[in-house]
Design a protein around this motif. Structure first.
Motif, PDB file in Angstrom:
ATOM      1  N   GLU A  38      -0.712  -2.144  16.157  1.00 21.15           N
ATOM      2  CA  GLU A  38      -2.143  -2.257  16.379  1.00 21.15           C
ATOM      3  C   GLU A  38      -2.850  -2.213  15.026  1.00 21.15           C
ATOM      4  O   GLU A  38      -2.417  -1.521  14.102  1.00 21.15           O
ATOM      5  N   ALA A  39      -3.928  -2.984  14.912  1.00 20.59           N
ATOM      6  CA  ALA A  39      -4.664  -3.093  13.655  1.00 20.59           C
ATOM      7  C   ALA A  39      -5.794  -2.074  13.626  1.00 20.59           C
ATOM      8  O   ALA A  39      -6.491  -1.860  14.616  1.00 20.59           O
ATOM      9  N   ARG A  40      -5.963  -1.429  12.457  1.00 18.18           N
ATOM     10  CA  ARG A  40      -7.082  -0.510  12.284  1.00 18.18           C
ATOM     11  C   ARG A  40      -7.566  -0.592  10.841  1.00 18.18           C
ATOM     12  O   ARG A  40      -6.816  -0.979   9.930  1.00 18.18           O
ATOM     13  N   LEU A  41      -8.830  -0.265  10.632  1.00 17.76           N
ATOM     14  CA  LEU A  41      -9.379  -0.250   9.280  1.00 17.76           C
ATOM     15  C   LEU A  41      -8.833   0.946   8.510  1.00 17.76           C
ATOM     16  O   LEU A  41      -8.891   2.081   8.988  1.00 17.76           O
ATOM     17  N   ALA A  42      -8.285   0.688   7.330  1.00 18.84           N
ATOM     18  CA  ALA A  42      -7.767   1.742   6.463  1.00 18.84           C
ATOM     19  C   ALA A  42      -7.842   1.257   5.025  1.00 18.84           C
ATOM     20  O   ALA A  42      -6.819   1.020   4.376  1.00 18.84           O
ATOM     21  N   PRO A  43      -9.062   1.069   4.502  1.00 25.51           N
ATOM     22  CA  PRO A  43      -9.208   0.509   3.153  1.00 25.51           C
ATOM     23  C   PRO A  43      -8.595   1.408   2.084  1.00 25.51           C
ATOM     24  O   PRO A  43      -8.713   2.630   2.145  1.00 25.51           O
ATOM     25  N   ARG A  44      -7.929   0.775   1.119  1.00 26.73           N
ATOM     26  CA  ARG A  44      -7.373   1.494  -0.022  1.00 26.73           C
ATOM     27  C   ARG A  44      -7.283   0.504  -1.168  1.00 26.73           C
ATOM     28  O   ARG A  44      -7.102  -0.697  -0.949  1.00 26.73           O
ATOM     29  N   PRO A  45      -7.438   0.973  -2.411  1.00 26.23           N
ATOM     30  CA  PRO A  45      -7.429   0.070  -3.557  1.00 26.23           C
ATOM     31  C   PRO A  45      -6.140  -0.756  -3.626  1.00 26.23           C
ATOM     32  O   PRO A  45      -5.042  -0.246  -3.397  1.00 26.23           O
ATOM     33  N   GLY A  46      -6.305  -2.047  -3.931  1.00 27.17           N
ATOM     34  CA  GLY A  46      -5.155  -2.913  -4.117  1.00 27.17           C
ATOM     35  C   GLY A  46      -4.526  -3.428  -2.842  1.00 27.17           C
ATOM     36  O   GLY A  46      -3.465  -4.057  -2.898  1.00 27.17           O
ATOM     37  N   HIS A  47      -5.148  -3.168  -1.685  1.00 25.42           N
ATOM     38  CA  HIS A  47      -4.599  -3.616  -0.414  1.00 25.42           C
ATOM     39  C   HIS A  47      -5.701  -4.219   0.441  1.00 25.42           C
ATOM     40  O   HIS A  47      -6.892  -4.042   0.183  1.00 25.42           O
ATOM     41  N   CYS A  48      -5.296  -4.905   1.491  1.00 30.44           N
ATOM     42  CA  CYS A  48      -6.225  -5.364   2.511  1.00 30.44           C
ATOM     43  C   CYS A  48      -6.828  -4.145   3.207  1.00 30.44           C
ATOM     44  O   CYS A  48      -6.217  -3.070   3.260  1.00 30.44           O
ATOM     45  N   CYS A  49      -8.044  -4.310   3.741  1.00 33.35           N
ATOM     46  CA  CYS A  49      -8.733  -3.191   4.389  1.00 33.35           C
ATOM     47  C   CYS A  49      -8.119  -2.827   5.738  1.00 33.35           C
ATOM     48  O   CYS A  49      -8.466  -1.793   6.320  1.00 33.35           O
ATOM     49  N   VAL A  50      -7.228  -3.658   6.243  1.00 35.75           N
ATOM     50  CA  VAL A  50      -6.618  -3.429   7.557  1.00 35.75           C
ATOM     51  C   VAL A  50      -5.160  -2.995   7.386  1.00 35.75           C
ATOM     52  O   VAL A  50      -4.439  -3.524   6.534  1.00 35.75           O
ATOM     53  N   ARG A  51      -4.748  -2.058   8.207  1.00 33.68           N
ATOM     54  CA  ARG A  51      -3.368  -1.578   8.231  1.00 33.68           C
ATOM     55  C   ARG A  51      -2.862  -1.736   9.662  1.00 33.68           C
ATOM     56  O   ARG A  51      -3.628  -1.580  10.633  1.00 33.68           O
ATOM     57  N   LEU A  52      -1.588  -2.023   9.819  1.00 33.09           N
ATOM     58  CA  LEU A  52      -0.997  -2.172  11.139  1.00 33.09           C
ATOM     59  C   LEU A  52      -0.088  -0.988  11.402  1.00 33.09           C
ATOM     60  O   LEU A  52       0.915  -0.789  10.726  1.00 33.09           O
ATOM     61  N   ASP A  53      -0.472  -0.200  12.397  1.00 35.63           N
ATOM     62  CA  ASP A  53       0.285   0.990  12.755  1.00 35.63           C
ATOM     63  C   ASP A  53       1.008   0.783  14.078  1.00 35.63           C
ATOM     64  O   ASP A  53       0.630  -0.100  14.859  1.00 35.63           O
ATOM     65  N   PRO A  54       2.037   1.579  14.363  1.00 29.71           N
ATOM     66  CA  PRO A  54       2.696   1.465  15.660  1.00 29.71           C
ATOM     67  C   PRO A  54       1.699   1.652  16.799  1.00 29.71           C
ATOM     68  O   PRO A  54       0.853   2.536  16.739  1.00 29.71           O
ATOM     69  N   ALA A  55       1.809   0.816  17.806  1.00 30.72           N
ATOM     70  CA  ALA A  55       0.877   0.901  18.931  1.00 30.72           C
ATOM     71  C   ALA A  55       1.072   2.230  19.660  1.00 30.72           C
ATOM     72  O   ALA A  55       2.211   2.662  19.895  1.00 30.72           O
ATOM     73  N   SER A  56      -0.036   2.868  19.995  1.00 25.85           N
ATOM     74  CA  SER A  56       0.047   4.156  20.664  1.00 25.85           C
ATOM     75  C   SER A  56       0.195   3.962  22.164  1.00 25.85           C
ATOM     76  O   SER A  56      -0.121   2.918  22.688  1.00 25.85           O
TER      77      SER A  56
END
Length: 225
Positions: free
Chosen positions: A207-225
């Motif tokens: 599942e996609a969620r916003l997780a901005p961090r320098p040097g990366h895309c603002c979206v992170r894909l985490d295991p679906a809950s």
């Protein structure tokens, strides 16, 4: 240019740009695209002081890279029997070539934003709501019915996905410059685009969620809950 299935389109663009590194080939390309009509091999060779065989070789290479198109016309204006064979002529291709490293896709962002504004003006629905829906629909089309691997789809579209345990981090944002200046709008669009990709891949388990961090895309894909 967002692709729907592979890296072939970006590779083809890189090959096309590389083809113009040869000086005579570049001169021929620039000569052809400056002319008001299609150009023959003889005309191009004479204009640039090249041997006809040399001009023909490079013109055909440019055609093979889809930088030029070939058309056949009778220059005499005659038709019917005895009019002779049509001449092989070259003109600018309709193909657009763009190469960026890291990979960027500002055209897609512009298209989604334009669609959202136009539909909002017609229906009265808030622009941001339309944008998120359009982005989700586009993401689902990127996944496509034949795709099954989330990382392959993301890699093909410039996100540079990398495994981080069971999660996936995205090393590149295809909308980088826009996201820096219009963070809320562009990152929200990107989030819904990637949610659309994952929804199109029913077995992704992410599942996609916003997780901005320098040097990366603002979206992170985490295991679906």
């Amino acid at each position: 240019m967002f692709v729907d299935h592979s890296k072939e389109a970006p590779r083809a663009d890189i090959s096309a740009v590389a083809a113009l590194d040869e000086p005579n080939r570049r001169r021929l390309y620039e000569h052809v695209v400056r002319q008001p009509g299609p150009v023959s091999r003889d005309e191009a060779a004479e204009a640039l002081g090249l041997a006809r065989q040399t001009a023909a070789f490079h013109l055909d290479r440019l055609t093979g890279e889809s930088l030029l198109d070939v058309v056949y016309e009778r220059r005499s204006g005659r038709t019917g029997p005895g009019a002779g064979r049509p001449a092989k002529l070259y003109k600018r291709s309709t193909k657009q070539v763009a190469v960026s490293l890291p990979e960027r896709h500002y055209e897609l962002a512009g298209r989604l934003l334009a669609q959202a504004i136009e539909e909002s003006e017609t229906t009265g629905e808030p622009v941001r709501s339309v944008l998120h829906r359009k982005a989700h629909e586009r993401g689902a089309r990127l996944a496509g019915p034949e795709q099954a691997d989330a990382l392959a789809v993301l890699e093909a579209n410039g996100f540079e996905p990398r495994r981080d345990g069971e999660a996936v981090v995205l090393g590149n944002c295809p909308f980088h410059a826009l996201a820096r200046e219009h963070t809320q709008t562009v990152c929200g669009m990107n989030l819904h685009l990637l949610r659309g990709v994952l929804d199109g891949l029913a077995e992704s388990g992410l599942e996609a969620r916003l997780a901005p961090r320098p040097g990366h895309c603002c979206v992170r894909l985490d295991p679906a809950s």
